[in-house]
Design a protein around this motif. Structure first.
Motif, mmCIF file in Angstrom:
data_model
loop_
_atom_site.group_PDB
_atom_site.id
_atom_site.type_symbol
_atom_site.label_atom_id
_atom_site.label_comp_id
_atom_site.label_asym_id
_atom_site.label_seq_id
_atom_site.Cartn_x
_atom_site.Cartn_y
_atom_site.Cartn_z
ATOM 1 N N VAL A 1 0.867 -1.177 0.000
ATOM 2 C CA VAL A 1 0.000 0.000 0.000
ATOM 3 C C VAL A 1 0.901 1.224 0.000
ATOM 4 C CG1 VAL A 1 -1.900 -1.154 1.201
ATOM 5 C CG2 VAL A 1 -0.160 0.066 2.526
ATOM 6 N N THR A 2 0.289 2.399 -0.134
ATOM 7 C CA THR A 2 1.066 3.624 -0.083
ATOM 8 C C THR A 2 1.802 3.692 1.244
ATOM 9 O OG1 THR A 2 -0.564 4.725 -1.462
ATOM 10 C CG2 THR A 2 0.956 6.131 -0.228
ATOM 11 N N SER A 3 3.084 3.938 1.183
ATOM 12 C CA SER A 3 3.915 4.046 2.382
ATOM 13 C C SER A 3 3.856 2.787 3.239
ATOM 14 C CB SER A 3 3.508 5.265 3.218
ATOM 15 O OG SER A 3 4.349 5.397 4.332
ATOM 16 N N GLY A 4 4.274 1.661 2.661
ATOM 17 C CA GLY A 4 4.358 0.432 3.436
ATOM 18 C C GLY A 4 3.539 -0.698 2.864
ATOM 19 N N TRP A 5 2.939 -1.496 3.731
ATOM 20 C CA TRP A 5 2.141 -2.639 3.322
ATOM 21 C C TRP A 5 1.108 -2.938 4.404
ATOM 22 C CZ3 TRP A 5 3.212 -6.408 7.008
ATOM 23 C CH2 TRP A 5 4.470 -6.345 7.628
ATOM 24 N N SER A 6 0.112 -3.715 4.032
ATOM 25 C CA SER A 6 -0.891 -4.169 4.987
ATOM 26 C C SER A 6 -0.955 -5.689 4.900
ATOM 27 C CB SER A 6 -2.260 -3.545 4.695
ATOM 28 O OG SER A 6 -2.726 -3.994 3.436
ATOM 29 N N ALA A 7 -1.543 -6.307 5.916
ATOM 30 C CA ALA A 7 -1.573 -7.768 5.937
ATOM 31 C C ALA A 7 -2.756 -8.274 6.730
ATOM 32 C CB ALA A 7 -0.274 -8.306 6.550
ATOM 33 N N ARG A 8 -3.088 -9.521 6.475
ATOM 34 C CA ARG A 8 -4.073 -10.239 7.277
ATOM 35 C C ARG A 8 -3.660 -11.697 7.293
ATOM 36 N NH1 ARG A 8 -8.650 -12.954 4.674
ATOM 37 N NH2 ARG A 8 -8.280 -13.105 2.447
ATOM 38 N N VAL A 9 -4.128 -12.409 8.314
ATOM 39 C CA VAL A 9 -3.881 -13.843 8.403
ATOM 40 C C VAL A 9 -5.165 -14.532 7.971
ATOM 41 C CG1 VAL A 9 -3.266 -15.775 9.894
ATOM 42 C CG2 VAL A 9 -2.247 -13.520 10.293
ATOM 43 N N ARG A 10 -5.115 -15.234 6.835
ATOM 44 C CA ARG A 10 -6.308 -15.918 6.329
ATOM 45 C C ARG A 10 -6.757 -17.006 7.303
ATOM 46 N NH1 ARG A 10 -3.127 -15.912 1.615
ATOM 47 N NH2 ARG A 10 -2.739 -18.116 1.908
ATOM 48 N N SER A 11 -8.059 -17.201 7.410
ATOM 49 C CA SER A 11 -8.619 -18.211 8.299
ATOM 50 C C SER A 11 -8.192 -19.596 7.859
ATOM 51 C CB SER A 11 -10.144 -18.127 8.300
ATOM 52 O OG SER A 11 -10.570 -16.882 8.780
ATOM 53 N N SER A 12 -8.025 -20.468 8.830
ATOM 54 C CA SER A 12 -7.677 -21.847 8.543
ATOM 55 C C SER A 12 -8.943 -22.661 8.322
ATOM 56 C CB SER A 12 -6.881 -22.444 9.703
ATOM 57 O OG SER A 12 -6.777 -23.847 9.551
ATOM 58 N N ARG B 1 -6.287 -6.872 11.298
ATOM 59 C CA ARG B 1 -5.515 -6.398 10.161
ATOM 60 C C ARG B 1 -4.224 -5.800 10.690
ATOM 61 N NH1 ARG B 1 -9.140 -8.964 8.240
ATOM 62 N NH2 ARG B 1 -10.508 -8.383 6.543
ATOM 63 N N TRP B 2 -3.190 -5.856 9.871
ATOM 64 C CA TRP B 2 -1.869 -5.390 10.271
ATOM 65 C C TRP B 2 -1.375 -4.322 9.309
ATOM 66 C CZ3 TRP B 2 -0.724 -7.293 14.888
ATOM 67 C CH2 TRP B 2 -1.379 -8.470 15.261
ATOM 68 N N ARG B 3 -0.588 -3.422 9.821
ATOM 69 C CA ARG B 3 0.048 -2.377 9.014
ATOM 70 C C ARG B 3 1.546 -2.556 9.171
ATOM 71 N NH1 ARG B 3 1.371 0.629 5.646
ATOM 72 N NH2 ARG B 3 0.772 2.784 5.283
ATOM 73 N N GLY B 4 2.281 -2.481 8.078
ATOM 74 C CA GLY B 4 3.707 -2.762 8.167
ATOM 75 C C GLY B 4 4.580 -1.872 7.315
ATOM 76 N N TRP B 5 5.861 -1.904 7.649
ATOM 77 C CA TRP B 5 6.860 -1.094 6.951
ATOM 78 C C TRP B 5 8.147 -1.887 6.832
ATOM 79 C CZ3 TRP B 5 3.792 0.255 10.965
ATOM 80 C CH2 TRP B 5 2.801 1.218 10.700
ATOM 81 N N ASP B 6 8.893 -1.640 5.749
ATOM 82 C CA ASP B 6 10.204 -2.240 5.551
ATOM 83 C C ASP B 6 11.263 -1.252 6.009
ATOM 84 O OD1 ASP B 6 8.964 -4.428 4.325
ATOM 85 O OD2 ASP B 6 9.079 -3.492 2.350
ATOM 86 N N VAL B 7 12.333 -1.781 6.571
ATOM 87 C CA VAL B 7 13.439 -0.957 7.050
ATOM 88 C C VAL B 7 14.732 -1.560 6.511
ATOM 89 C CG1 VAL B 7 14.666 -0.132 9.103
ATOM 90 C CG2 VAL B 7 12.170 -0.399 9.164
ATOM 91 N N ASP B 8 15.611 -0.717 6.004
ATOM 92 C CA ASP B 8 16.940 -1.183 5.609
ATOM 93 C C ASP B 8 17.782 -1.293 6.871
ATOM 94 O OD1 ASP B 8 16.519 -1.363 2.838
ATOM 95 O OD2 ASP B 8 16.755 0.793 2.643
ATOM 96 N N GLY B 9 18.198 -2.507 7.195
ATOM 97 C CA GLY B 9 18.960 -2.735 8.411
ATOM 98 C C GLY B 9 20.447 -2.613 8.171
ATOM 99 N N PRO B 10 21.253 -3.278 9.005
ATOM 100 C CA PRO B 10 22.691 -3.288 8.765
ATOM 101 C C PRO B 10 22.986 -3.922 7.413
ATOM 102 C CG PRO B 10 22.077 -4.775 10.568
ATOM 103 C CD PRO B 10 20.850 -4.029 10.180
ATOM 104 N N ASN B 11 24.178 -3.736 6.920
ATOM 105 C CA ASN B 11 24.531 -4.213 5.581
ATOM 106 C C ASN B 11 24.176 -5.684 5.398
ATOM 107 O OD1 ASN B 11 25.663 -3.966 2.985
ATOM 108 N ND2 ASN B 11 27.558 -4.900 3.696
ATOM 109 N N GLY B 12 23.387 -5.965 4.352
ATOM 110 C CA GLY B 12 23.011 -7.335 4.042
ATOM 111 C C GLY B 12 21.823 -7.865 4.812
#
Length: 201
Positions: free
Chosen positions: A144-155, A174-185
């Protein structure tokens, strides 16, 4: 990517011969000054598992990867999850949802897509509280704009509720998430409960 106000991530190398837990606890103490941290495994009673915060309105989570400790603190959030993954981690296609890599490619270079996809899934499952007791292929992540969203589908076999929650809440969350560049690699993902849990993903 810039994280929203109130969410902070930090990492530090784990010196040879040092306990990685000591390093992550030191990071948490810097992120949430004056707070106390405790963890207790509900299965075995040992001092590990989800970390609870006393003395601050913050949720925290930690992750470890190849000599690094990573910690996140999220103020005003009930739950947060963080995961760190080496960009060259192999075999992830066996545990990722079928389209996770394709979705990750939309927002990350293809060389890091599998690691990004797995970090997102793991961050969601850590925040959810059930971890790998849930099949990772059930986690549906959408950029999504500025990150991502998620859900856990029912089993189809019924739900194991997250610790401290109900099966119904697990299906609706529902979850809202972001990616972060961590230490090298290393790539990092952070997930929190979305503010409007009933909003479509």
């Amino acid at each position: 990517m810039t994280l929203p106000a109130g969410i902070r991530v930090a990492w530090r190398q784990v010196p040879a011969g040092s306990a990685r837990r000591d390093v992550s606890r030191a990071l948490l103490a810097e992120l949430v000054p004056g707070a106390r941290f405790r963890s207790r495994c509900p299965a075995c009673g040992a001092d590990h598992g989800r970390i609870h915060v006393d003395g601050a309105d913050a949720a925290v989570s930690v992750s470890y990867v190849e000599g690094w400790a990573v910690a996140v603190a999220a103020w005003g959030h009930e739950r947060v999850g963080v995961d760190a993954v080496p960009v060259d981690a192999g075999g992830l296609e066996r545990v990722l949802p079928d389209d996770a890599g394709e979705r990750a490619v939309m927002s990350a270079p293809s060389s890091t897509a599998p690691a990004r996809a797995w970090a997102r899934v793991e961050a969601v499952l850590k925040a959810d509280g059930r971890g790998l007791a849930v099949d990772p292929r059930r986690v549906e992540v959408t950029p999504v704009t500025s990150g991502w969203s998620a859900r856990v589908r029912s089993s189809p076999f019924g739900e194991s509720p997250p610790r401290g929650g109900s099966a119904a809440n697990a299906r609706e969350r529902r979850w809202r998430g972001w990616d972060v560049d961590g230490p090298n690699g290393v790539v990092i993902a952070v997930a929190v409960v979305a503010r409007a849990e009933t909003a479509p993903v």
